[in-house]
Motif scaffolding. Structure first.
Motif, PDB file in Angstrom:
ATOM      1  N   ALA A   1       0.853  -1.197   0.000  1.00 46.88           N
ATOM      2  CA  ALA A   1       0.000   0.000   0.000  1.00 46.88           C
ATOM      3  C   ALA A   1       0.883   1.240   0.000  1.00 46.88           C
ATOM      4  O   ALA A   1       1.167   1.818   1.052  1.00 46.88           O
ATOM      5  CB  ALA A   1      -0.925  -0.011   1.216  1.00 46.88           C
ATOM      6  N   PRO A   2       1.358   1.690  -1.177  1.00 49.81           N
ATOM      7  CA  PRO A   2       2.307   2.809  -1.236  1.00 49.81           C
ATOM      8  C   PRO A   2       1.684   4.196  -1.083  1.00 49.81           C
ATOM      9  O   PRO A   2       2.418   5.189  -1.056  1.00 49.81           O
ATOM     10  CB  PRO A   2       2.911   2.661  -2.629  1.00 49.81           C
ATOM     11  CG  PRO A   2       1.837   2.009  -3.438  1.00 49.81           C
ATOM     12  CD  PRO A   2       1.141   1.070  -2.487  1.00 49.81           C
ATOM     13  N   ALA A   3       0.377   4.307  -0.966  1.00 53.10           N
ATOM     14  CA  ALA A   3      -0.281   5.621  -0.917  1.00 53.10           C
ATOM     15  C   ALA A   3       0.248   6.469   0.244  1.00 53.10           C
ATOM     16  O   ALA A   3       0.543   5.963   1.324  1.00 53.10           O
ATOM     17  CB  ALA A   3      -1.789   5.447  -0.781  1.00 53.10           C
ATOM     18  N   PHE A   4       0.351   7.774  -0.005  1.00 56.88           N
ATOM     19  CA  PHE A   4       0.724   8.769   1.004  1.00 56.88           C
ATOM     20  C   PHE A   4      -0.140  10.000   0.729  1.00 56.88           C
ATOM     21  O   PHE A   4       0.310  10.986   0.167  1.00 56.88           O
ATOM     22  CB  PHE A   4       2.212   9.103   0.889  1.00 56.88           C
ATOM     23  CG  PHE A   4       2.800   9.832   2.068  1.00 56.88           C
ATOM     24  CD1 PHE A   4       2.008  10.310   3.106  1.00 56.88           C
ATOM     25  CD2 PHE A   4       4.169  10.037   2.131  1.00 56.88           C
ATOM     26  CE1 PHE A   4       2.562  10.981   4.182  1.00 56.88           C
ATOM     27  CE2 PHE A   4       4.738  10.705   3.201  1.00 56.88           C
ATOM     28  CZ  PHE A   4       3.941  11.181   4.225  1.00 56.88           C
ATOM     29  N   PRO A   5      -1.430   9.936   1.105  1.00 53.48           N
ATOM     30  CA  PRO A   5      -2.371  10.994   0.729  1.00 53.48           C
ATOM     31  C   PRO A   5      -1.944  12.398   1.143  1.00 53.48           C
ATOM     32  O   PRO A   5      -2.204  13.363   0.419  1.00 53.48           O
ATOM     33  CB  PRO A   5      -3.658  10.570   1.441  1.00 53.48           C
ATOM     34  CG  PRO A   5      -3.540   9.084   1.563  1.00 53.48           C
ATOM     35  CD  PRO A   5      -2.082   8.838   1.825  1.00 53.48           C
ATOM     36  N   ALA A   6      -1.274  12.539   2.293  1.00 57.14           N
ATOM     37  CA  ALA A   6      -0.862  13.864   2.754  1.00 57.14           C
ATOM     38  C   ALA A   6       0.128  14.517   1.796  1.00 57.14           C
ATOM     39  O   ALA A   6       0.289  15.742   1.799  1.00 57.14           O
ATOM     40  CB  ALA A   6      -0.242  13.770   4.148  1.00 57.14           C
TER      41      ALA A   6
END
Length: 390
Positions: A123-128
């Motif tokens: 899960a590579p997401a980094f929404p910030a």
């Protein structure tokens, strides 16, 4: 998730990362939630950590970002061996949020040691920081990563936007409230911190499950397993601050230009050459030698280092054995004190080259000058489950 899905926090978490700023960034999120965080330099061996000294994160950077898949697998495997020997009960494999470098090799090397039968969530997401995943496609500010500056990185290119291409045989993680799905190897969509929290809950409920992602997922796991801690009272930095930029990312160039235009007295800039070298490690080593010379010549109270190769090279040139990470000044910018060597006890802030706004370096220097109670400090979460940025 269903109310029955829960897990006890581990005593020791091992973090293996592709570069030094990524290791600091991911591990630093745990420091904000009550964990002791040790980031090791080079071949420094981690001390054996047991339940007698709980809630510890031990992080190792492999420098694998520009390696081949095979070399990255081997380097990651060696690091995971060290983490297992240090007593790690959980493993976090930090990959680049924009999929730069040999991400598949990193995961393969980790699993060779941790166990091929272990459950895995990528899960590579980094929404910030504007990094999200939709239908398995990694996006930067809504644009497929291959169409962005990160996707065209000359030293660590992106092989594909699609997690399914990079991790054949992995399936999409279905967040349906029933715990871990039947497929043991999965990837996850996420567009918000709330969605990453749901992914972290699934990982936390499965003993031995391996988390693979960026600091976004690390933050979700820290919220799931941790508790907010009071700010570290490091005090304001009154003396000299050296800002070192080894990253050649366009974002770093903008940040450096803004700082150069307004740097206050007592702030020295050590920057990369105007013309790009073919070897980023060579650039980092050259700059590290200049920083080491400055530290030898006069008192330096703080270092701000941008770029993973640069942080590793600077710390090595100073003879440091690690960083005791204690806080996050700004999203993606962990801080702590250097352990060992010429700069033992000196405050350091690290940042990846591709993160932030043009004002980020200006803001970091200002916050160092103000100290932990200064205005603009990131707010402390009142409760781990409420620390969202949706």
């Amino acid at each position: 998730m269903s109310p029955e899905v829960h897990a006890v926090a581990p005593d020791v978490i091992g973090v293996v990362a592709d570069d030094f700023t990524g290791a600091a960034d991911s591990a630093g999120t745990f420091a904000r939630h009550g964990w002791t965080v040790r980031l090791l330099v080079g071949a420094t061996e981690p001390p054996r950590t047991t339940a007698a000294e709980p809630r510890t994160v031990v992080a190792i950077a492999t420098g694998s970002r520009s390696m081949s898949e095979a070399d990255a697998a081997a380097a990651t495997a060696r690091a995971v061996h060290r983490l297992a020997a240090a007593g790690a009960q959980r493993l976090f494999v930090k990959i680049d949020s924009t999929l730069r470098g040999p991400v598949a090799g990193q995961v393969r090397g980790a699993m060779e040691v941790w166990g091929d039968d272990s459950r895995v969530v990528v899960a590579p997401a980094f929404p910030a920081q504007g990094r999200t995943v939709s239908n398995g496609v990694v996006l930067v500010d809504g644009i497929p990563v291959s169409e962005t500056a990160s996707g065209r990185d000359p030293f660590a290119p992106v092989a594909s936007d699609h997690l399914a291409d990079l991790f054949p045989g992995f399936r999409r993680l279905a967040l349906d409230g029933r715990g871990f799905p039947t497929p043991t190897r999965t990837w996850a969509d996420a567009a918000t911190d709330g969605e990453l929290d749901a992914v972290a809950e699934v990982i936390g409920a499965e003993p031995g499950a391996v988390a693979v992602g960026s600091a976004g997922l690390a933050g979700a796991l820290a919220r799931h397993w941790g508790r907010p801690s009071p700010p570290t009272d490091a005090g304001a930095v009154r003396g000299e601050v050296i800002v070192t930029v080894t990253s050649l990312h366009p974002v770093s160039a903008l940040q450096l230009a803004e700082l150069a235009a307004s740097a206050p007295p007592g702030v020295d800039l050590v920057t990369p050459p105007v013309r790009r070298e073919s070897d980023p490690a060579r650039v980092a080593d050259q700059i590290a030698e200049r920083v080491s010379a400055l530290v030898r010549a006069r008192r330096v109270d703080a270092l701000v280092v941008v770029g993973g190769d640069g942080v590793a090279a600077v710390l090595d040139s100073l003879g440091a054995t690690g960083i005791l990470v204690d806080d996050v000044l700004e999203t993606g910018c962990p801080t702590g004190t250097i352990v060992g060597g010429l700069a033992d006890g000196t405050r350091i802030v690290t940042k990846s080259g591709g993160f932030g706004t043009p004002q980020t370096l200006v803001d970091l220097v200002s916050r160092l000058r103000r100290g932990p109670s200064g205005p603009g400090r990131l707010p402390r979460p009142a409760d781990p489950k409420e620390d969202h940025h949706d």
